[in-house]
Design a protein around this motif. Structure first.
Motif, PDB file in Angstrom:
ATOM      1  N   VAL A   9      -5.601  -5.323 -11.153  1.00 18.89           N
ATOM      2  CA  VAL A   9      -5.737  -3.914 -11.527  1.00 18.89           C
ATOM      3  C   VAL A   9      -6.735  -3.805 -12.667  1.00 18.89           C
ATOM      4  N   ASP A  10      -7.692  -2.893 -12.529  1.00 12.57           N
ATOM      5  CA  ASP A  10      -8.579  -2.516 -13.630  1.00 12.57           C
ATOM      6  C   ASP A  10      -8.074  -1.179 -14.162  1.00 12.57           C
ATOM      7  N   ALA A  11      -7.709  -1.117 -15.428  1.00  9.94           N
ATOM      8  CA  ALA A  11      -7.213   0.124 -16.020  1.00  9.94           C
ATOM      9  C   ALA A  11      -8.192   0.609 -17.078  1.00  9.94           C
ATOM     10  N   ILE A  12      -8.718   1.803 -16.888  1.00 15.89           N
ATOM     11  CA  ILE A  12      -9.704   2.372 -17.808  1.00 15.89           C
ATOM     12  C   ILE A  12      -9.012   3.451 -18.634  1.00 15.89           C
ATOM     13  N   ASN A  13      -8.798   3.163 -19.918  1.00 15.41           N
ATOM     14  CA  ASN A  13      -8.065   4.079 -20.806  1.00 15.41           C
ATOM     15  C   ASN A  13      -6.734   4.496 -20.197  1.00 15.41           C
ATOM     16  N   ASP A  14      -6.077   3.561 -19.544  1.00 18.42           N
ATOM     17  CA  ASP A  14      -4.806   3.850 -18.866  1.00 18.42           C
ATOM     18  C   ASP A  14      -3.852   2.674 -19.071  1.00 18.42           C
ATOM     19  N   ALA A  15      -3.229   2.644 -20.233  1.00 18.45           N
ATOM     20  CA  ALA A  15      -2.360   1.525 -20.591  1.00 18.45           C
ATOM     21  C   ALA A  15      -1.165   1.409 -19.651  1.00 18.45           C
ATOM     22  N   ARG A  16      -0.644   2.551 -19.180  1.00 13.95           N
ATOM     23  CA  ARG A  16       0.522   2.497 -18.297  1.00 13.95           C
ATOM     24  C   ARG A  16       0.170   1.790 -16.990  1.00 13.95           C
ATOM     25  N   ALA A  17      -0.975   2.112 -16.420  1.00 15.78           N
ATOM     26  CA  ALA A  17      -1.390   1.460 -15.176  1.00 15.78           C
ATOM     27  C   ALA A  17      -1.549  -0.037 -15.387  1.00 15.78           C
ATOM     28  N   TYR A  18      -2.075  -0.415 -16.542  1.00 18.24           N
ATOM     29  CA  TYR A  18      -2.250  -1.834 -16.834  1.00 18.24           C
ATOM     30  C   TYR A  18      -0.903  -2.546 -16.940  1.00 18.24           C
ATOM     31  N   VAL A  19       0.010  -1.983 -17.709  1.00 12.64           N
ATOM     32  CA  VAL A  19       1.307  -2.627 -17.920  1.00 12.64           C
ATOM     33  C   VAL A  19       2.080  -2.743 -16.616  1.00 12.64           C
ATOM     34  N   VAL A  20       2.120  -1.650 -15.847  1.00 13.50           N
ATOM     35  CA  VAL A  20       2.857  -1.670 -14.580  1.00 13.50           C
ATOM     36  C   VAL A  20       2.184  -2.617 -13.594  1.00 13.50           C
ATOM     37  N   GLY A  21       0.861  -2.526 -13.496  1.00 13.14           N
ATOM     38  CA  GLY A  21       0.147  -3.398 -12.572  1.00 13.14           C
ATOM     39  C   GLY A  21       0.344  -4.863 -12.908  1.00 13.14           C
ATOM     40  N   LYS A  22       0.303  -5.198 -14.182  1.00  4.86           N
ATOM     41  CA  LYS A  22       0.478  -6.592 -14.608  1.00  4.86           C
ATOM     42  C   LYS A  22       1.867  -7.106 -14.211  1.00  4.86           C
ATOM     43  N   LYS A  23       2.900  -6.292 -14.419  1.00  2.00           N
ATOM     44  CA  LYS A  23       4.251  -6.712 -14.067  1.00  2.00           C
ATOM     45  C   LYS A  23       4.407  -6.872 -12.561  1.00  2.00           C
ATOM     46  N   LEU A  24       3.815  -5.969 -11.802  1.00  2.00           N
ATOM     47  CA  LEU A  24       3.895  -6.059 -10.343  1.00  2.00           C
ATOM     48  C   LEU A  24       3.237  -7.347  -9.843  1.00  2.00           C
ATOM     49  N   ILE A  25       2.071  -7.653 -10.389  1.00  2.00           N
ATOM     50  CA  ILE A  25       1.348  -8.851  -9.955  1.00  2.00           C
ATOM     51  C   ILE A  25       2.129 -10.109 -10.321  1.00  2.00           C
ATOM     52  N   GLU A  26       2.653 -10.154 -11.541  1.00  2.00           N
ATOM     53  CA  GLU A  26       3.358 -11.345 -11.994  1.00  2.00           C
ATOM     54  C   GLU A  26       4.665 -11.572 -11.247  1.00  2.00           C
ATOM     55  N   THR A  27       5.265 -10.505 -10.720  1.00  2.00           N
ATOM     56  CA  THR A  27       6.507 -10.662  -9.951  1.00  2.00           C
ATOM     57  C   THR A  27       6.248 -10.750  -8.456  1.00  2.00           C
ATOM     58  N   GLY A  28       4.970 -10.684  -8.067  1.00  2.00           N
ATOM     59  CA  GLY A  28       4.645 -10.794  -6.652  1.00  2.00           C
ATOM     60  C   GLY A  28       4.986  -9.554  -5.847  1.00  2.00           C
ATOM     61  N   SER A  29       5.070  -8.403  -6.501  1.00  2.00           N
ATOM     62  CA  SER A  29       5.421  -7.154  -5.822  1.00  2.00           C
ATOM     63  C   SER A  29       4.162  -6.383  -5.431  1.00  2.00           C
ATOM     64  N   THR A  30       4.172  -5.792  -4.242  1.00  2.00           N
ATOM     65  CA  THR A  30       3.048  -4.989  -3.776  1.00  2.00           C
ATOM     66  C   THR A  30       3.548  -3.609  -3.389  1.00  2.00           C
ATOM     67  N   PRO A  31       3.260  -2.585  -4.190  1.00  2.00           N
ATOM     68  CA  PRO A  31       3.718  -1.223  -3.876  1.00  2.00           C
ATOM     69  C   PRO A  31       2.903  -0.609  -2.751  1.00  2.00           C
ATOM     70  N   ASP A  32       3.436   0.451  -2.187  1.00  2.00           N
ATOM     71  CA  ASP A  32       2.741   1.185  -1.140  1.00  2.00           C
ATOM     72  C   ASP A  32       1.438   1.761  -1.683  1.00  2.00           C
ATOM     73  N   LYS A  33       0.360   1.588  -0.950  1.00  2.00           N
ATOM     74  CA  LYS A  33      -0.951   2.039  -1.424  1.00  2.00           C
ATOM     75  C   LYS A  33      -1.008   3.547  -1.588  1.00  2.00           C
ATOM     76  N   ALA A  34      -0.346   4.269  -0.683  1.00  2.00           N
ATOM     77  CA  ALA A  34      -0.340   5.730  -0.779  1.00  2.00           C
ATOM     78  C   ALA A  34       0.365   6.179  -2.055  1.00  2.00           C
ATOM     79  N   ALA A  35       1.406   5.456  -2.451  1.00  2.00           N
ATOM     80  CA  ALA A  35       2.115   5.799  -3.680  1.00  2.00           C
ATOM     81  C   ALA A  35       1.227   5.569  -4.899  1.00  2.00           C
ATOM     82  N   ILE A  36       0.461   4.497  -4.881  1.00  2.00           N
ATOM     83  CA  ILE A  36      -0.466   4.225  -5.984  1.00  2.00           C
ATOM     84  C   ILE A  36      -1.518   5.327  -6.079  1.00  2.00           C
TER      85      ILE A  36
END
Length: 423
Positions: A383-410
């Motif tokens: 995940v590249d987050a531009i002035n979006d700390a929430r996207a970075y934090v959530v994306g980092k946790k998802l990647i580290e836990t091996g979780s892939t959310p629905d693309k439409a939801a993202i």
């Protein structure tokens, strides 16, 4: 104990504790993280740090940002003051370079002729910026690369309002330098030989966001444009002829065209290298007594052998190696993250997007914020987050836990990103 006077503990023959001595070659983030973690683990084996710099280990990322802007001084960049090394029985050799490794004797030779025996040798030699070829003016006065604080000091003295800087290379170093130059009031032309900026490390959507950022701040950004040669007068750069045939007047040139791993001493010693010292998940090279870490190491990641040029990798890999040295078997599985500050924009990157085959762009909740989500074969990898700390934090946790959310939801701006962590 600091030793920068060139006096050797050993001129041939054995040092006390040679079977246990750790010799660390390099003075950057990885080198410091290794010795600091080793001492935190209460391992008090003899340690000698050999660095070719004249300064104790310091942070390098601010060199192209706050240090260049003169918002930070060198003493604030130091990881620890000199007293810390004495208190932790670290023998520091500044201004010294390792010239050879004798694997059979388990000893290294320094540039003053001294030798140091080791039980374990740690290579944390980093990387060196690639320079422009001499044939096109790479050695002219006014042409700069940025590796250490001395480079930054020389460059800072040249960055004066109204001057024209040419930035060669549209990677993160080049973009950060362009941002600093514009902030200081210089005119800036940035050229990138590839079709788009940050092409090697980021998706086209991220390139688009960064391009708009820099052009809106007045940078003359030219993609698909290389440098033919620099023009000089009295040995000083005065202009540049570009690959499209245009000529521009410039006062200084900043080169950001990548780096080469400092692996020569390893190569010469017969250790396996590939633009870096090849290591396993324990950090061991092809010689079990020699480890490597940070920017000079090529390590296994996602079925690839890669170099990860980041603070995260330097620290985490070094700390894992310290645990191994101290007697706790530890495997290093990278969890990459990076960042880049440009103007008032913070780009935070979680994961590693190499090999992605799809991206999803999400608008942020604040003006100017956004995130780019990378997928490979349906799996979220970065995940590249531009002035979006929430996207970075959530994306980092998802990647580290091996979780892939629905693309439409993202992609849906109404989706509460935190809810994805519970799904």
């Amino acid at each position: 104990m600091r030793r920068d006077d060139g006096v050797a503990d050993e001129q041939g023959g054995a040092e006390a504790g040679q079977d246990e001595r750790l010799v660390v070659v390099g003075g950057g983030q990885a080198a410091f993280a290794l010795i600091a973690r080793l001492r935190a683990l209460k391992d008090m084996r003899p340690v000698t740090l050999v660095s070719d710099e004249q300064s104790l280990p310091y942070q390098r990322p601010p060199l192209s940002k706050k240090y260049l802007l003169r918002e930070m001084t060198l003493d604030r960049l130091l990881y620890r003051p000199e007293s810390w090394y004495a208190e932790h029985a670290i023998d520091v050799r500044l201004g010294r370079r390792v010239t050879a490794i004798d694997r059979a004797a388990k000893a290294v030779t320094l540039d003053d002729g001294a030798t140091l025996a080791y039980g374990t040798l740690a290579l944390a030699t980093g990387a060196t910026p690639r320079r422009l070829p001499d044939s096109i003016g790479g050695r002219l006065d006014g042409v700069f690369t940025l590796r250490d604080f001395r480079d930054a000091d020389r460059l800072a003295g040249e960055m004066r309002p109204g001057r024209h800087a040419l930035i060669v290379g549209g990677g993160y170093i080049g973009l950060e330098a362009a941002a600093v130059a514009r902030t200081l009031g210089l005119e800036v032309t940035l050229i990138e030989a590839a079709d788009r900026i940050v092409q090697r490390v980021a998706a086209s959507a991220t390139s688009d966001i960064l391009r708009r950022l820099h052009t809106s701040r007045g940078v003359d950004l030219r993609e698909g444009t290389g440098l033919a040669h620099l023009l000089e007068r009295d040995g000083r750069v005065r202009g540049a002829e570009l690959s499209d045939g245009t000529t521009i007047a410039v006062d200084l040139v900043i080169v950001g065209i990548g780096v080469s791993a400092n692996d020569r001493i390893a190569q010469d010693a017969g250790i396996e290298t590939a633009n870096g010292v090849i290591v396993d998940i324990n950090g061991r090279s092809s010689d079990a007594a020699i480890v490597a870490m940070g920017d000079c190491a090529v390590l296994p990641f996602a079925d690839m052998l890669i170099r990860l040029e980041s603070v995260q990798n330097a620290v985490d890999q070094a700390e894992a190696i310290a645990a191994n040295i101290a007697g706790t078997p530890t495997l290093y599985h990278p969890k990459p993250w990076f960042w880049s500050d440009q103007y008032d924009v913070k780009l935070q990157i979680a994961g590693f997007g190499l090999g992605h085959d799809e991206t999803v762009v999400r608008a942020g909740q604040r003006e100017g914020s956004a995130s780019v989500w990378y997928y490979r074969q349906g799996t979220l990898i970065a995940v590249d987050a531009i002035n979006d700390a929430r996207a970075y934090v959530v994306g980092k946790k998802l990647i580290e836990t091996g979780s892939t959310p629905d693309k439409a939801a993202i992609e849906n701006p109404a989706t509460d990103l935190k809810s994805l962590l519970a799904s």
